[in-house]
Design a protein around this motif. Structure first.
Motif, PDB file in Angstrom:
ATOM      1  N   ILE A  59       0.991  -1.012  -0.060  1.00  0.00           N
ATOM      2  CA  ILE A  59      -0.040   0.034  -0.119  1.00  0.00           C
ATOM      3  C   ILE A  59       0.857   1.309   0.021  1.00  0.00           C
ATOM      4  CG2 ILE A  59      -1.688   1.277   1.215  1.00  0.00           C
ATOM      5  CD1 ILE A  59      -2.773  -1.349   2.506  1.00  0.00           C
ATOM      6  N   VAL A  60       0.727   1.962  -1.011  1.00  0.00           N
ATOM      7  CA  VAL A  60       1.570   3.336  -1.077  1.00  0.00           C
ATOM      8  C   VAL A  60       0.544   4.457  -0.955  1.00  0.00           C
ATOM      9  CG1 VAL A  60       3.046   5.060  -2.284  1.00  0.00           C
ATOM     10  CG2 VAL A  60       3.310   2.382  -2.331  1.00  0.00           C
ATOM     11  N   VAL A  61       0.673   5.547  -0.269  1.00  0.00           N
ATOM     12  CA  VAL A  61      -0.266   6.522  -0.370  1.00  0.00           C
ATOM     13  C   VAL A  61       0.339   7.887  -1.133  1.00  0.00           C
ATOM     14  CG1 VAL A  61      -1.640   8.421   0.983  1.00  0.00           C
ATOM     15  CG2 VAL A  61      -1.139   5.958   2.004  1.00  0.00           C
ATOM     16  N   TYR A  62      -0.440   8.249  -2.256  1.00  0.00           N
ATOM     17  CA  TYR A  62      -0.075   9.542  -2.919  1.00  0.00           C
ATOM     18  C   TYR A  62      -0.797  10.447  -2.809  1.00  0.00           C
ATOM     19  CZ  TYR A  62       2.159   5.743  -5.680  1.00  0.00           C
ATOM     20  OH  TYR A  62       3.021   4.552  -6.034  1.00  0.00           O
ATOM     21  N   VAL A  63       0.126  11.640  -2.249  1.00  0.00           N
ATOM     22  CA  VAL A  63      -0.904  12.861  -1.777  1.00  0.00           C
ATOM     23  C   VAL A  63      -0.574  14.122  -2.980  1.00  0.00           C
ATOM     24  CG1 VAL A  63      -0.865  14.860  -0.121  1.00  0.00           C
ATOM     25  CG2 VAL A  63      -0.544  12.400   0.532  1.00  0.00           C
ATOM     26  N   ASP A  64      -1.521  14.451  -3.600  1.00  0.00           N
ATOM     27  CA  ASP A  64      -1.483  15.639  -4.367  1.00  0.00           C
ATOM     28  C   ASP A  64      -1.506  16.733  -3.471  1.00  0.00           C
ATOM     29  OD1 ASP A  64      -1.800  17.489  -6.490  1.00  0.00           O
ATOM     30  OD2 ASP A  64      -3.954  16.938  -6.999  1.00  0.00           O
ATOM     31  N   ALA A  65      -0.268  17.307  -3.254  1.00  0.00           N
ATOM     32  CA  ALA A  65       0.172  18.157  -2.125  1.00  0.00           C
ATOM     33  C   ALA A  65      -0.092  19.705  -1.930  1.00  0.00           C
ATOM     34  CB  ALA A  65       1.475  17.829  -1.665  1.00  0.00           C
ATOM     35  N   ASP A  66      -0.140  20.151  -3.323  1.00  0.00           N
ATOM     36  CA  ASP A  66      -0.090  21.484  -3.440  1.00  0.00           C
ATOM     37  C   ASP A  66      -1.021  22.306  -2.526  1.00  0.00           C
ATOM     38  OD1 ASP A  66       2.423  22.060  -4.898  1.00  0.00           O
ATOM     39  OD2 ASP A  66       1.250  21.234  -6.592  1.00  0.00           O
ATOM     40  N   ALA A  76       0.147   8.009 -13.156  1.00  0.00           N
ATOM     41  CA  ALA A  76       1.183   6.898 -13.774  1.00  0.00           C
ATOM     42  C   ALA A  76       1.590   5.865 -12.852  1.00  0.00           C
ATOM     43  CB  ALA A  76       2.463   7.657 -14.379  1.00  0.00           C
ATOM     44  N   ARG A  77       1.388   6.217 -11.645  1.00  0.00           N
ATOM     45  CA  ARG A  77       1.712   5.103 -10.380  1.00  0.00           C
ATOM     46  C   ARG A  77       0.413   4.589  -9.984  1.00  0.00           C
ATOM     47  NH1 ARG A  77       5.353   8.600 -11.845  1.00  0.00           N
ATOM     48  NH2 ARG A  77       7.563   8.000 -11.461  1.00  0.00           N
ATOM     49  N   ALA A  78      -0.814   5.151 -10.065  1.00  0.00           N
ATOM     50  CA  ALA A  78      -1.977   4.544  -9.519  1.00  0.00           C
ATOM     51  C   ALA A  78      -2.188   3.255 -10.108  1.00  0.00           C
ATOM     52  CB  ALA A  78      -3.013   5.397  -9.958  1.00  0.00           C
ATOM     53  N   ARG A  79      -2.619   2.422  -9.017  1.00  0.00           N
ATOM     54  CA  ARG A  79      -2.835   0.907  -9.182  1.00  0.00           C
ATOM     55  C   ARG A  79      -3.724   0.618  -8.286  1.00  0.00           C
ATOM     56  NH1 ARG A  79      -0.334  -1.173  -5.340  1.00  0.00           N
ATOM     57  NH2 ARG A  79       1.813  -0.078  -4.457  1.00  0.00           N
ATOM     58  N   PRO A  80      -4.254  -0.715  -8.277  1.00  0.00           N
ATOM     59  CA  PRO A  80      -4.742  -1.391  -6.943  1.00  0.00           C
ATOM     60  C   PRO A  80      -3.830  -1.644  -6.058  1.00  0.00           C
ATOM     61  CG  PRO A  80      -5.454  -2.607  -8.919  1.00  0.00           C
ATOM     62  CD  PRO A  80      -4.133  -1.699  -9.512  1.00  0.00           C
ATOM     63  N   GLY A  81      -4.329  -1.128  -4.565  1.00  0.00           N
ATOM     64  CA  GLY A  81      -3.483  -0.951  -3.485  1.00  0.00           C
ATOM     65  C   GLY A  81      -2.942   0.245  -3.344  1.00  0.00           C
ATOM     66  N   ALA A  82      -3.023   1.321  -4.240  1.00  0.00           N
ATOM     67  CA  ALA A  82      -2.672   2.570  -4.035  1.00  0.00           C
ATOM     68  C   ALA A  82      -3.713   3.459  -3.435  1.00  0.00           C
ATOM     69  CB  ALA A  82      -2.055   3.203  -5.224  1.00  0.00           C
ATOM     70  N   ILE A  83      -3.245   4.372  -2.821  1.00  0.00           N
ATOM     71  CA  ILE A  83      -4.567   5.395  -2.193  1.00  0.00           C
ATOM     72  C   ILE A  83      -4.107   6.590  -2.568  1.00  0.00           C
ATOM     73  CG2 ILE A  83      -5.540   6.184  -0.074  1.00  0.00           C
ATOM     74  CD1 ILE A  83      -4.807   3.907   1.466  1.00  0.00           C
ATOM     75  N   VAL A  84      -4.884   7.203  -3.212  1.00  0.00           N
ATOM     76  CA  VAL A  84      -4.512   8.645  -3.696  1.00  0.00           C
ATOM     77  C   VAL A  84      -5.307   9.643  -3.048  1.00  0.00           C
ATOM     78  CG1 VAL A  84      -4.606  10.144  -5.694  1.00  0.00           C
ATOM     79  CG2 VAL A  84      -4.043   7.779  -6.023  1.00  0.00           C
ATOM     80  N   VAL A  85      -4.788  10.827  -2.376  1.00  0.00           N
ATOM     81  CA  VAL A  85      -5.477  11.872  -1.720  1.00  0.00           C
ATOM     82  C   VAL A  85      -5.468  13.059  -2.557  1.00  0.00           C
ATOM     83  CG1 VAL A  85      -5.713  13.408   0.298  1.00  0.00           C
ATOM     84  CG2 VAL A  85      -4.673  10.731   0.601  1.00  0.00           C
TER      85      VAL A  85
END
Length: 160
Positions: free
Chosen positions: A10-17, A70-79
């Motif tokens: 599980i990786v969390v990607y934060v759209d941080a700006d 490009a890195r989104a996939r099952p198991g990823a969480i995007v905020v």
């Protein structure tokens, strides 16, 4: 690390700006031992933790969105609160949460995109001059609960 973990991680990607829940994301990720990629167009101060990765992309239009998608996939969480990015990530199989805790889903993303486009058209025509309602403590609490539930669901599904 580069945000490209093994497929069952599980990786969390934060759209941080403009993300108001970075600290909440770190708190939940730390509790579960998750890797967090904080993606922005410029340098941003972050906690000094080995599991928090700063990713600075070019200032090109949608560069952060493209990097995350490009890195989104099952198991990823995007905020993110960016509806077009949410749509791309949902289609890739990622779990996507708005900072208010609202999940974006395959069944609801079309309506979210249509609403976003309508509101943008109305703003451009001058019919709507206000923005979204202010971010509240209730939104922050809803996000914490939603992120926790999402991590638990992924762990039950074999991600870790």
């Amino acid at each position: 690390m580069s945000g490209d973990e093994t497929p069952r991680t599980i990786v969390v990607y934060v759209d941080a700006d403009a993300c108001p829940v970075k600290d909440e994301t770190y708190r939940v990720a730390g509790r579960y031992g998750l890797h967090v990629c904080v993606v922005a167009n410029s340098f941003m101060a972050l906690p000094r933790e080995p599991w928090i990765e700063r990713v600075v992309v070019s200032d090109g239009f949608d560069a952060a969105d493209d990097w995350i998608a490009a890195r989104a996939r099952p198991g990823a969480i995007v905020v993110t609160s960016d509806v077009p990015l949410a749509s791309r990530c949902v289609k890739a199989g990622a779990e996507v949460l708005a900072p208010t805790g609202k999940p974006f889903s395959e069944s609801g993303i079309g309506m979210a995109l249509a609403t976003r486009n309508l509101m943008q058209d109305l703003r451009e025509a001058g019919a709507i001059t206000g923005g979204p309602k202010p971010f509240s403590a209730r939104d922050r609490s809803a996000f914490l609960g939603a992120l926790d539930r999402t991590v638990m669901r992924l762990k039950r599904g074999g991600f870790g």
